[in-house]
Design an enzyme around this catalytic site. Structure first.
Site, short mmCIF file in Angstrom:
data_model
loop_
_atom_site.label_atom_id
_atom_site.label_comp_id
_atom_site.label_asym_id
_atom_site.label_seq_id
_atom_site.Cartn_x
_atom_site.Cartn_y
_atom_site.Cartn_z
CG ASP A 1 -24.53 21.61 -23.27
OD1 ASP A 1 -25.49 21.03 -22.74
OD2 ASP A 1 -24.68 22.63 -23.99
CB ILE B 1 -27.29 18.62 -23.77
CG1 ILE B 1 -27.66 19.31 -25.11
CG2 ILE B 1 -27.43 17.12 -23.90
CD1 ILE B 1 -29.12 19.19 -25.50
CG ASP B 2 -23.80 19.52 -19.35
OD1 ASP B 2 -23.70 18.60 -20.18
OD2 ASP B 2 -22.82 20.13 -18.90
CG LEU B 3 -28.96 22.70 -17.15
CD1 LEU B 3 -29.54 24.08 -17.48
CD2 LEU B 3 -28.67 22.60 -15.67
CB ALA C 1 -28.90 17.44 -14.29
#
Length: 407
Positions: A144, A172-174, A177
């Site tokens: 991330d 960025i992960d979220l 997702a």
């Protein structure tokens, strides 16, 4: 359908993902009623976030605060996917599953025989959601913080003239997702029509770029490279600007149109300011940003935070207090978004933030201990006998939670 068990009560989700992006998707499906089986690697002692702990956390528990951010409502199955007898058991589980969530590094899924091509032959209706760093054709792993840097977010974040800053959450992960949720929901709709599963891939890179939104088009359309501006907005003033009140507290203004600006000036006791040629339109306010912000700072500083916010809200001028995280979580409207433990103490945050007849909050089990459901799942989903599980445990190929590790 029993509405009290959720829209996805008949779905089985097998989660090979770790850290935040993939597990967030898994918790989303758990909140919607699906049975989510989290497959964890015995050799690495499960999801790495189990060991990402604050100094104030219990070092001996396998459930960290970070792990708790994305793993409610799941069953933990801890085993060694590199062992052939274990792979066969997992394949038995996948044959009956609806969705697989994966974040394998390049080549690992194929090596472990948990890639889409292998699993789809066992289960043609399977939806396979894969989160990658830069796409399945690129071997480089994605992290991330690195993606925040490479996609412009870190460059944009920070004060004017200051250093670039990482966002305090794995943004960025979220974003990835959410993209994977959307792709899988579209895949479920397609499967209803065709009966066929599919491979759905989301890269952190593309998820980030797609979320640059107006900052990207500021460059693509207007030819202007966005720069760091602190919390201010490049094309709206005053929007995002933070002001200090007389009681040394902070509030933010988000004035989006000229009518709101005139009302703001009236509330601040300087109606004439809203009529001045330099500030009467948003275009002119952007041009004269520095002078306007200086005037507003002096006006805001005459009020306490609470008295000013109360009037601004009453007059429909967008404004809010700058809250700490504890203050944010204490707000009455936030309480339905929190997940509680057996003692009814808030311990987590729901992934679902939309309201619909199918999003009624369901009771969720707390994040599982490592291997907490290994025996249950292998028996019920793979048809494995207790004596066989015991043999696998003695060979350290599976890890039931009740087994104590000696290393």
């Amino acid at each position: 359908m029993d509405v009290h068990k959720g829209l996805f009560q008949d779905l089985v989700v097998v989660e090979f993902a770790s850290v935040l992006a993939g597990p967030s998707v898994g918790q989303f499906f758990a909140e919607m009623g699906a049975e989510v089986l989290k497959i964890e690697n015995i050799k690495s002692q499960g999801d790495v976030t189990r060991r990402w702990k604050l100094s104030s956390e219990n070092p001996d528990t396998s459930v960290s605060a970070y792990f708790s951010s994305a793993n409610w409502g799941k069953k933990s199955v801890c085993l060694d996917l590199a062992a052939e007898p274990v792979r066969e058991l997992v394949h038995c589980i996948v044959r009956k599953a609806d969705i697989v969530l994966a974040s394998f590094k390049a080549g690992d899924a194929e090596k472990l025989q948990m890639d889409y091509n292998t699993l789809s032959q066992l289960n043609p209706k399977l939806l396979y959601g894969h989160i990658t760093g830069y796409g399945s054709e690129v071997a480089r792993a994605g992290y991330d913080a690195v993606l925040q840097a490479e996609t412009g977010f870190m460059y944009l974040n920070g004060e004017k003239g200051g250093a670039p800053l990482k966002m305090p959450v794995a943004l960025i992960d979220l974003l990835a997702a959410h993209q994977l949720k959307e792709g899988l929901l579209a895949g479920l709709y397609r499967r209803e029509k065709t009966g066929q599963g599919q491979y759905v891939e989301v890269s952190l890179l593309k998820a980030a770029i797609s979320s640059l939104a107006n900052q990207a088009t500021n460059y693509l359309v207007a030819g202007e490279s966005p720069q760091r501006m602190g919390s201010e907005h490049p094309t709206i003033v005053p929007y995002g600007t933070i002001f200090q009140t007389s009681d040394e507290k902070e509030l933010v203004l988000a004035v989006g149109d000229d009518r709101q600006f005139k009302t703001l000036c009236q509330v601040l006791g300087d109606a004439a300011l809203g009529e001045e040629a330099d500030f009467s339109t948003n275009y002119r306010r952007v041009q004269n940003r520095v002078a306007l912000i200086q005037k507003l700072r002096k006006l805001v500083a005459r009020f306490t935070q609470q008295e000013l916010l109360q009037v601004l809200v009453e007059q429909n001028v967008p404004a809010g207090a700058v809250h700490s995280v504890p203050e944010a979580l204490a707000q009455p409207l936030v309480q339905p978004q929190l997940l509680a433990d057996q003692k009814n103490q808030p311990r987590g945050v729901r992934q679902i933030a939309f309201s619909s007849p199918d999003s009624v909050p369901l009771p969720l089990a707390m994040p599982p201990a490592l291997g907490q459901h290994t025996v249950e799942v292998l028996q019920n989903k793979a048809g494995c006998l207790a004596v066989e599980i015991e043999k696998l445990a003695q060979k350290r190929l599976v890890f039931p939670a009740e087994q104590k590790k000696d290393n």
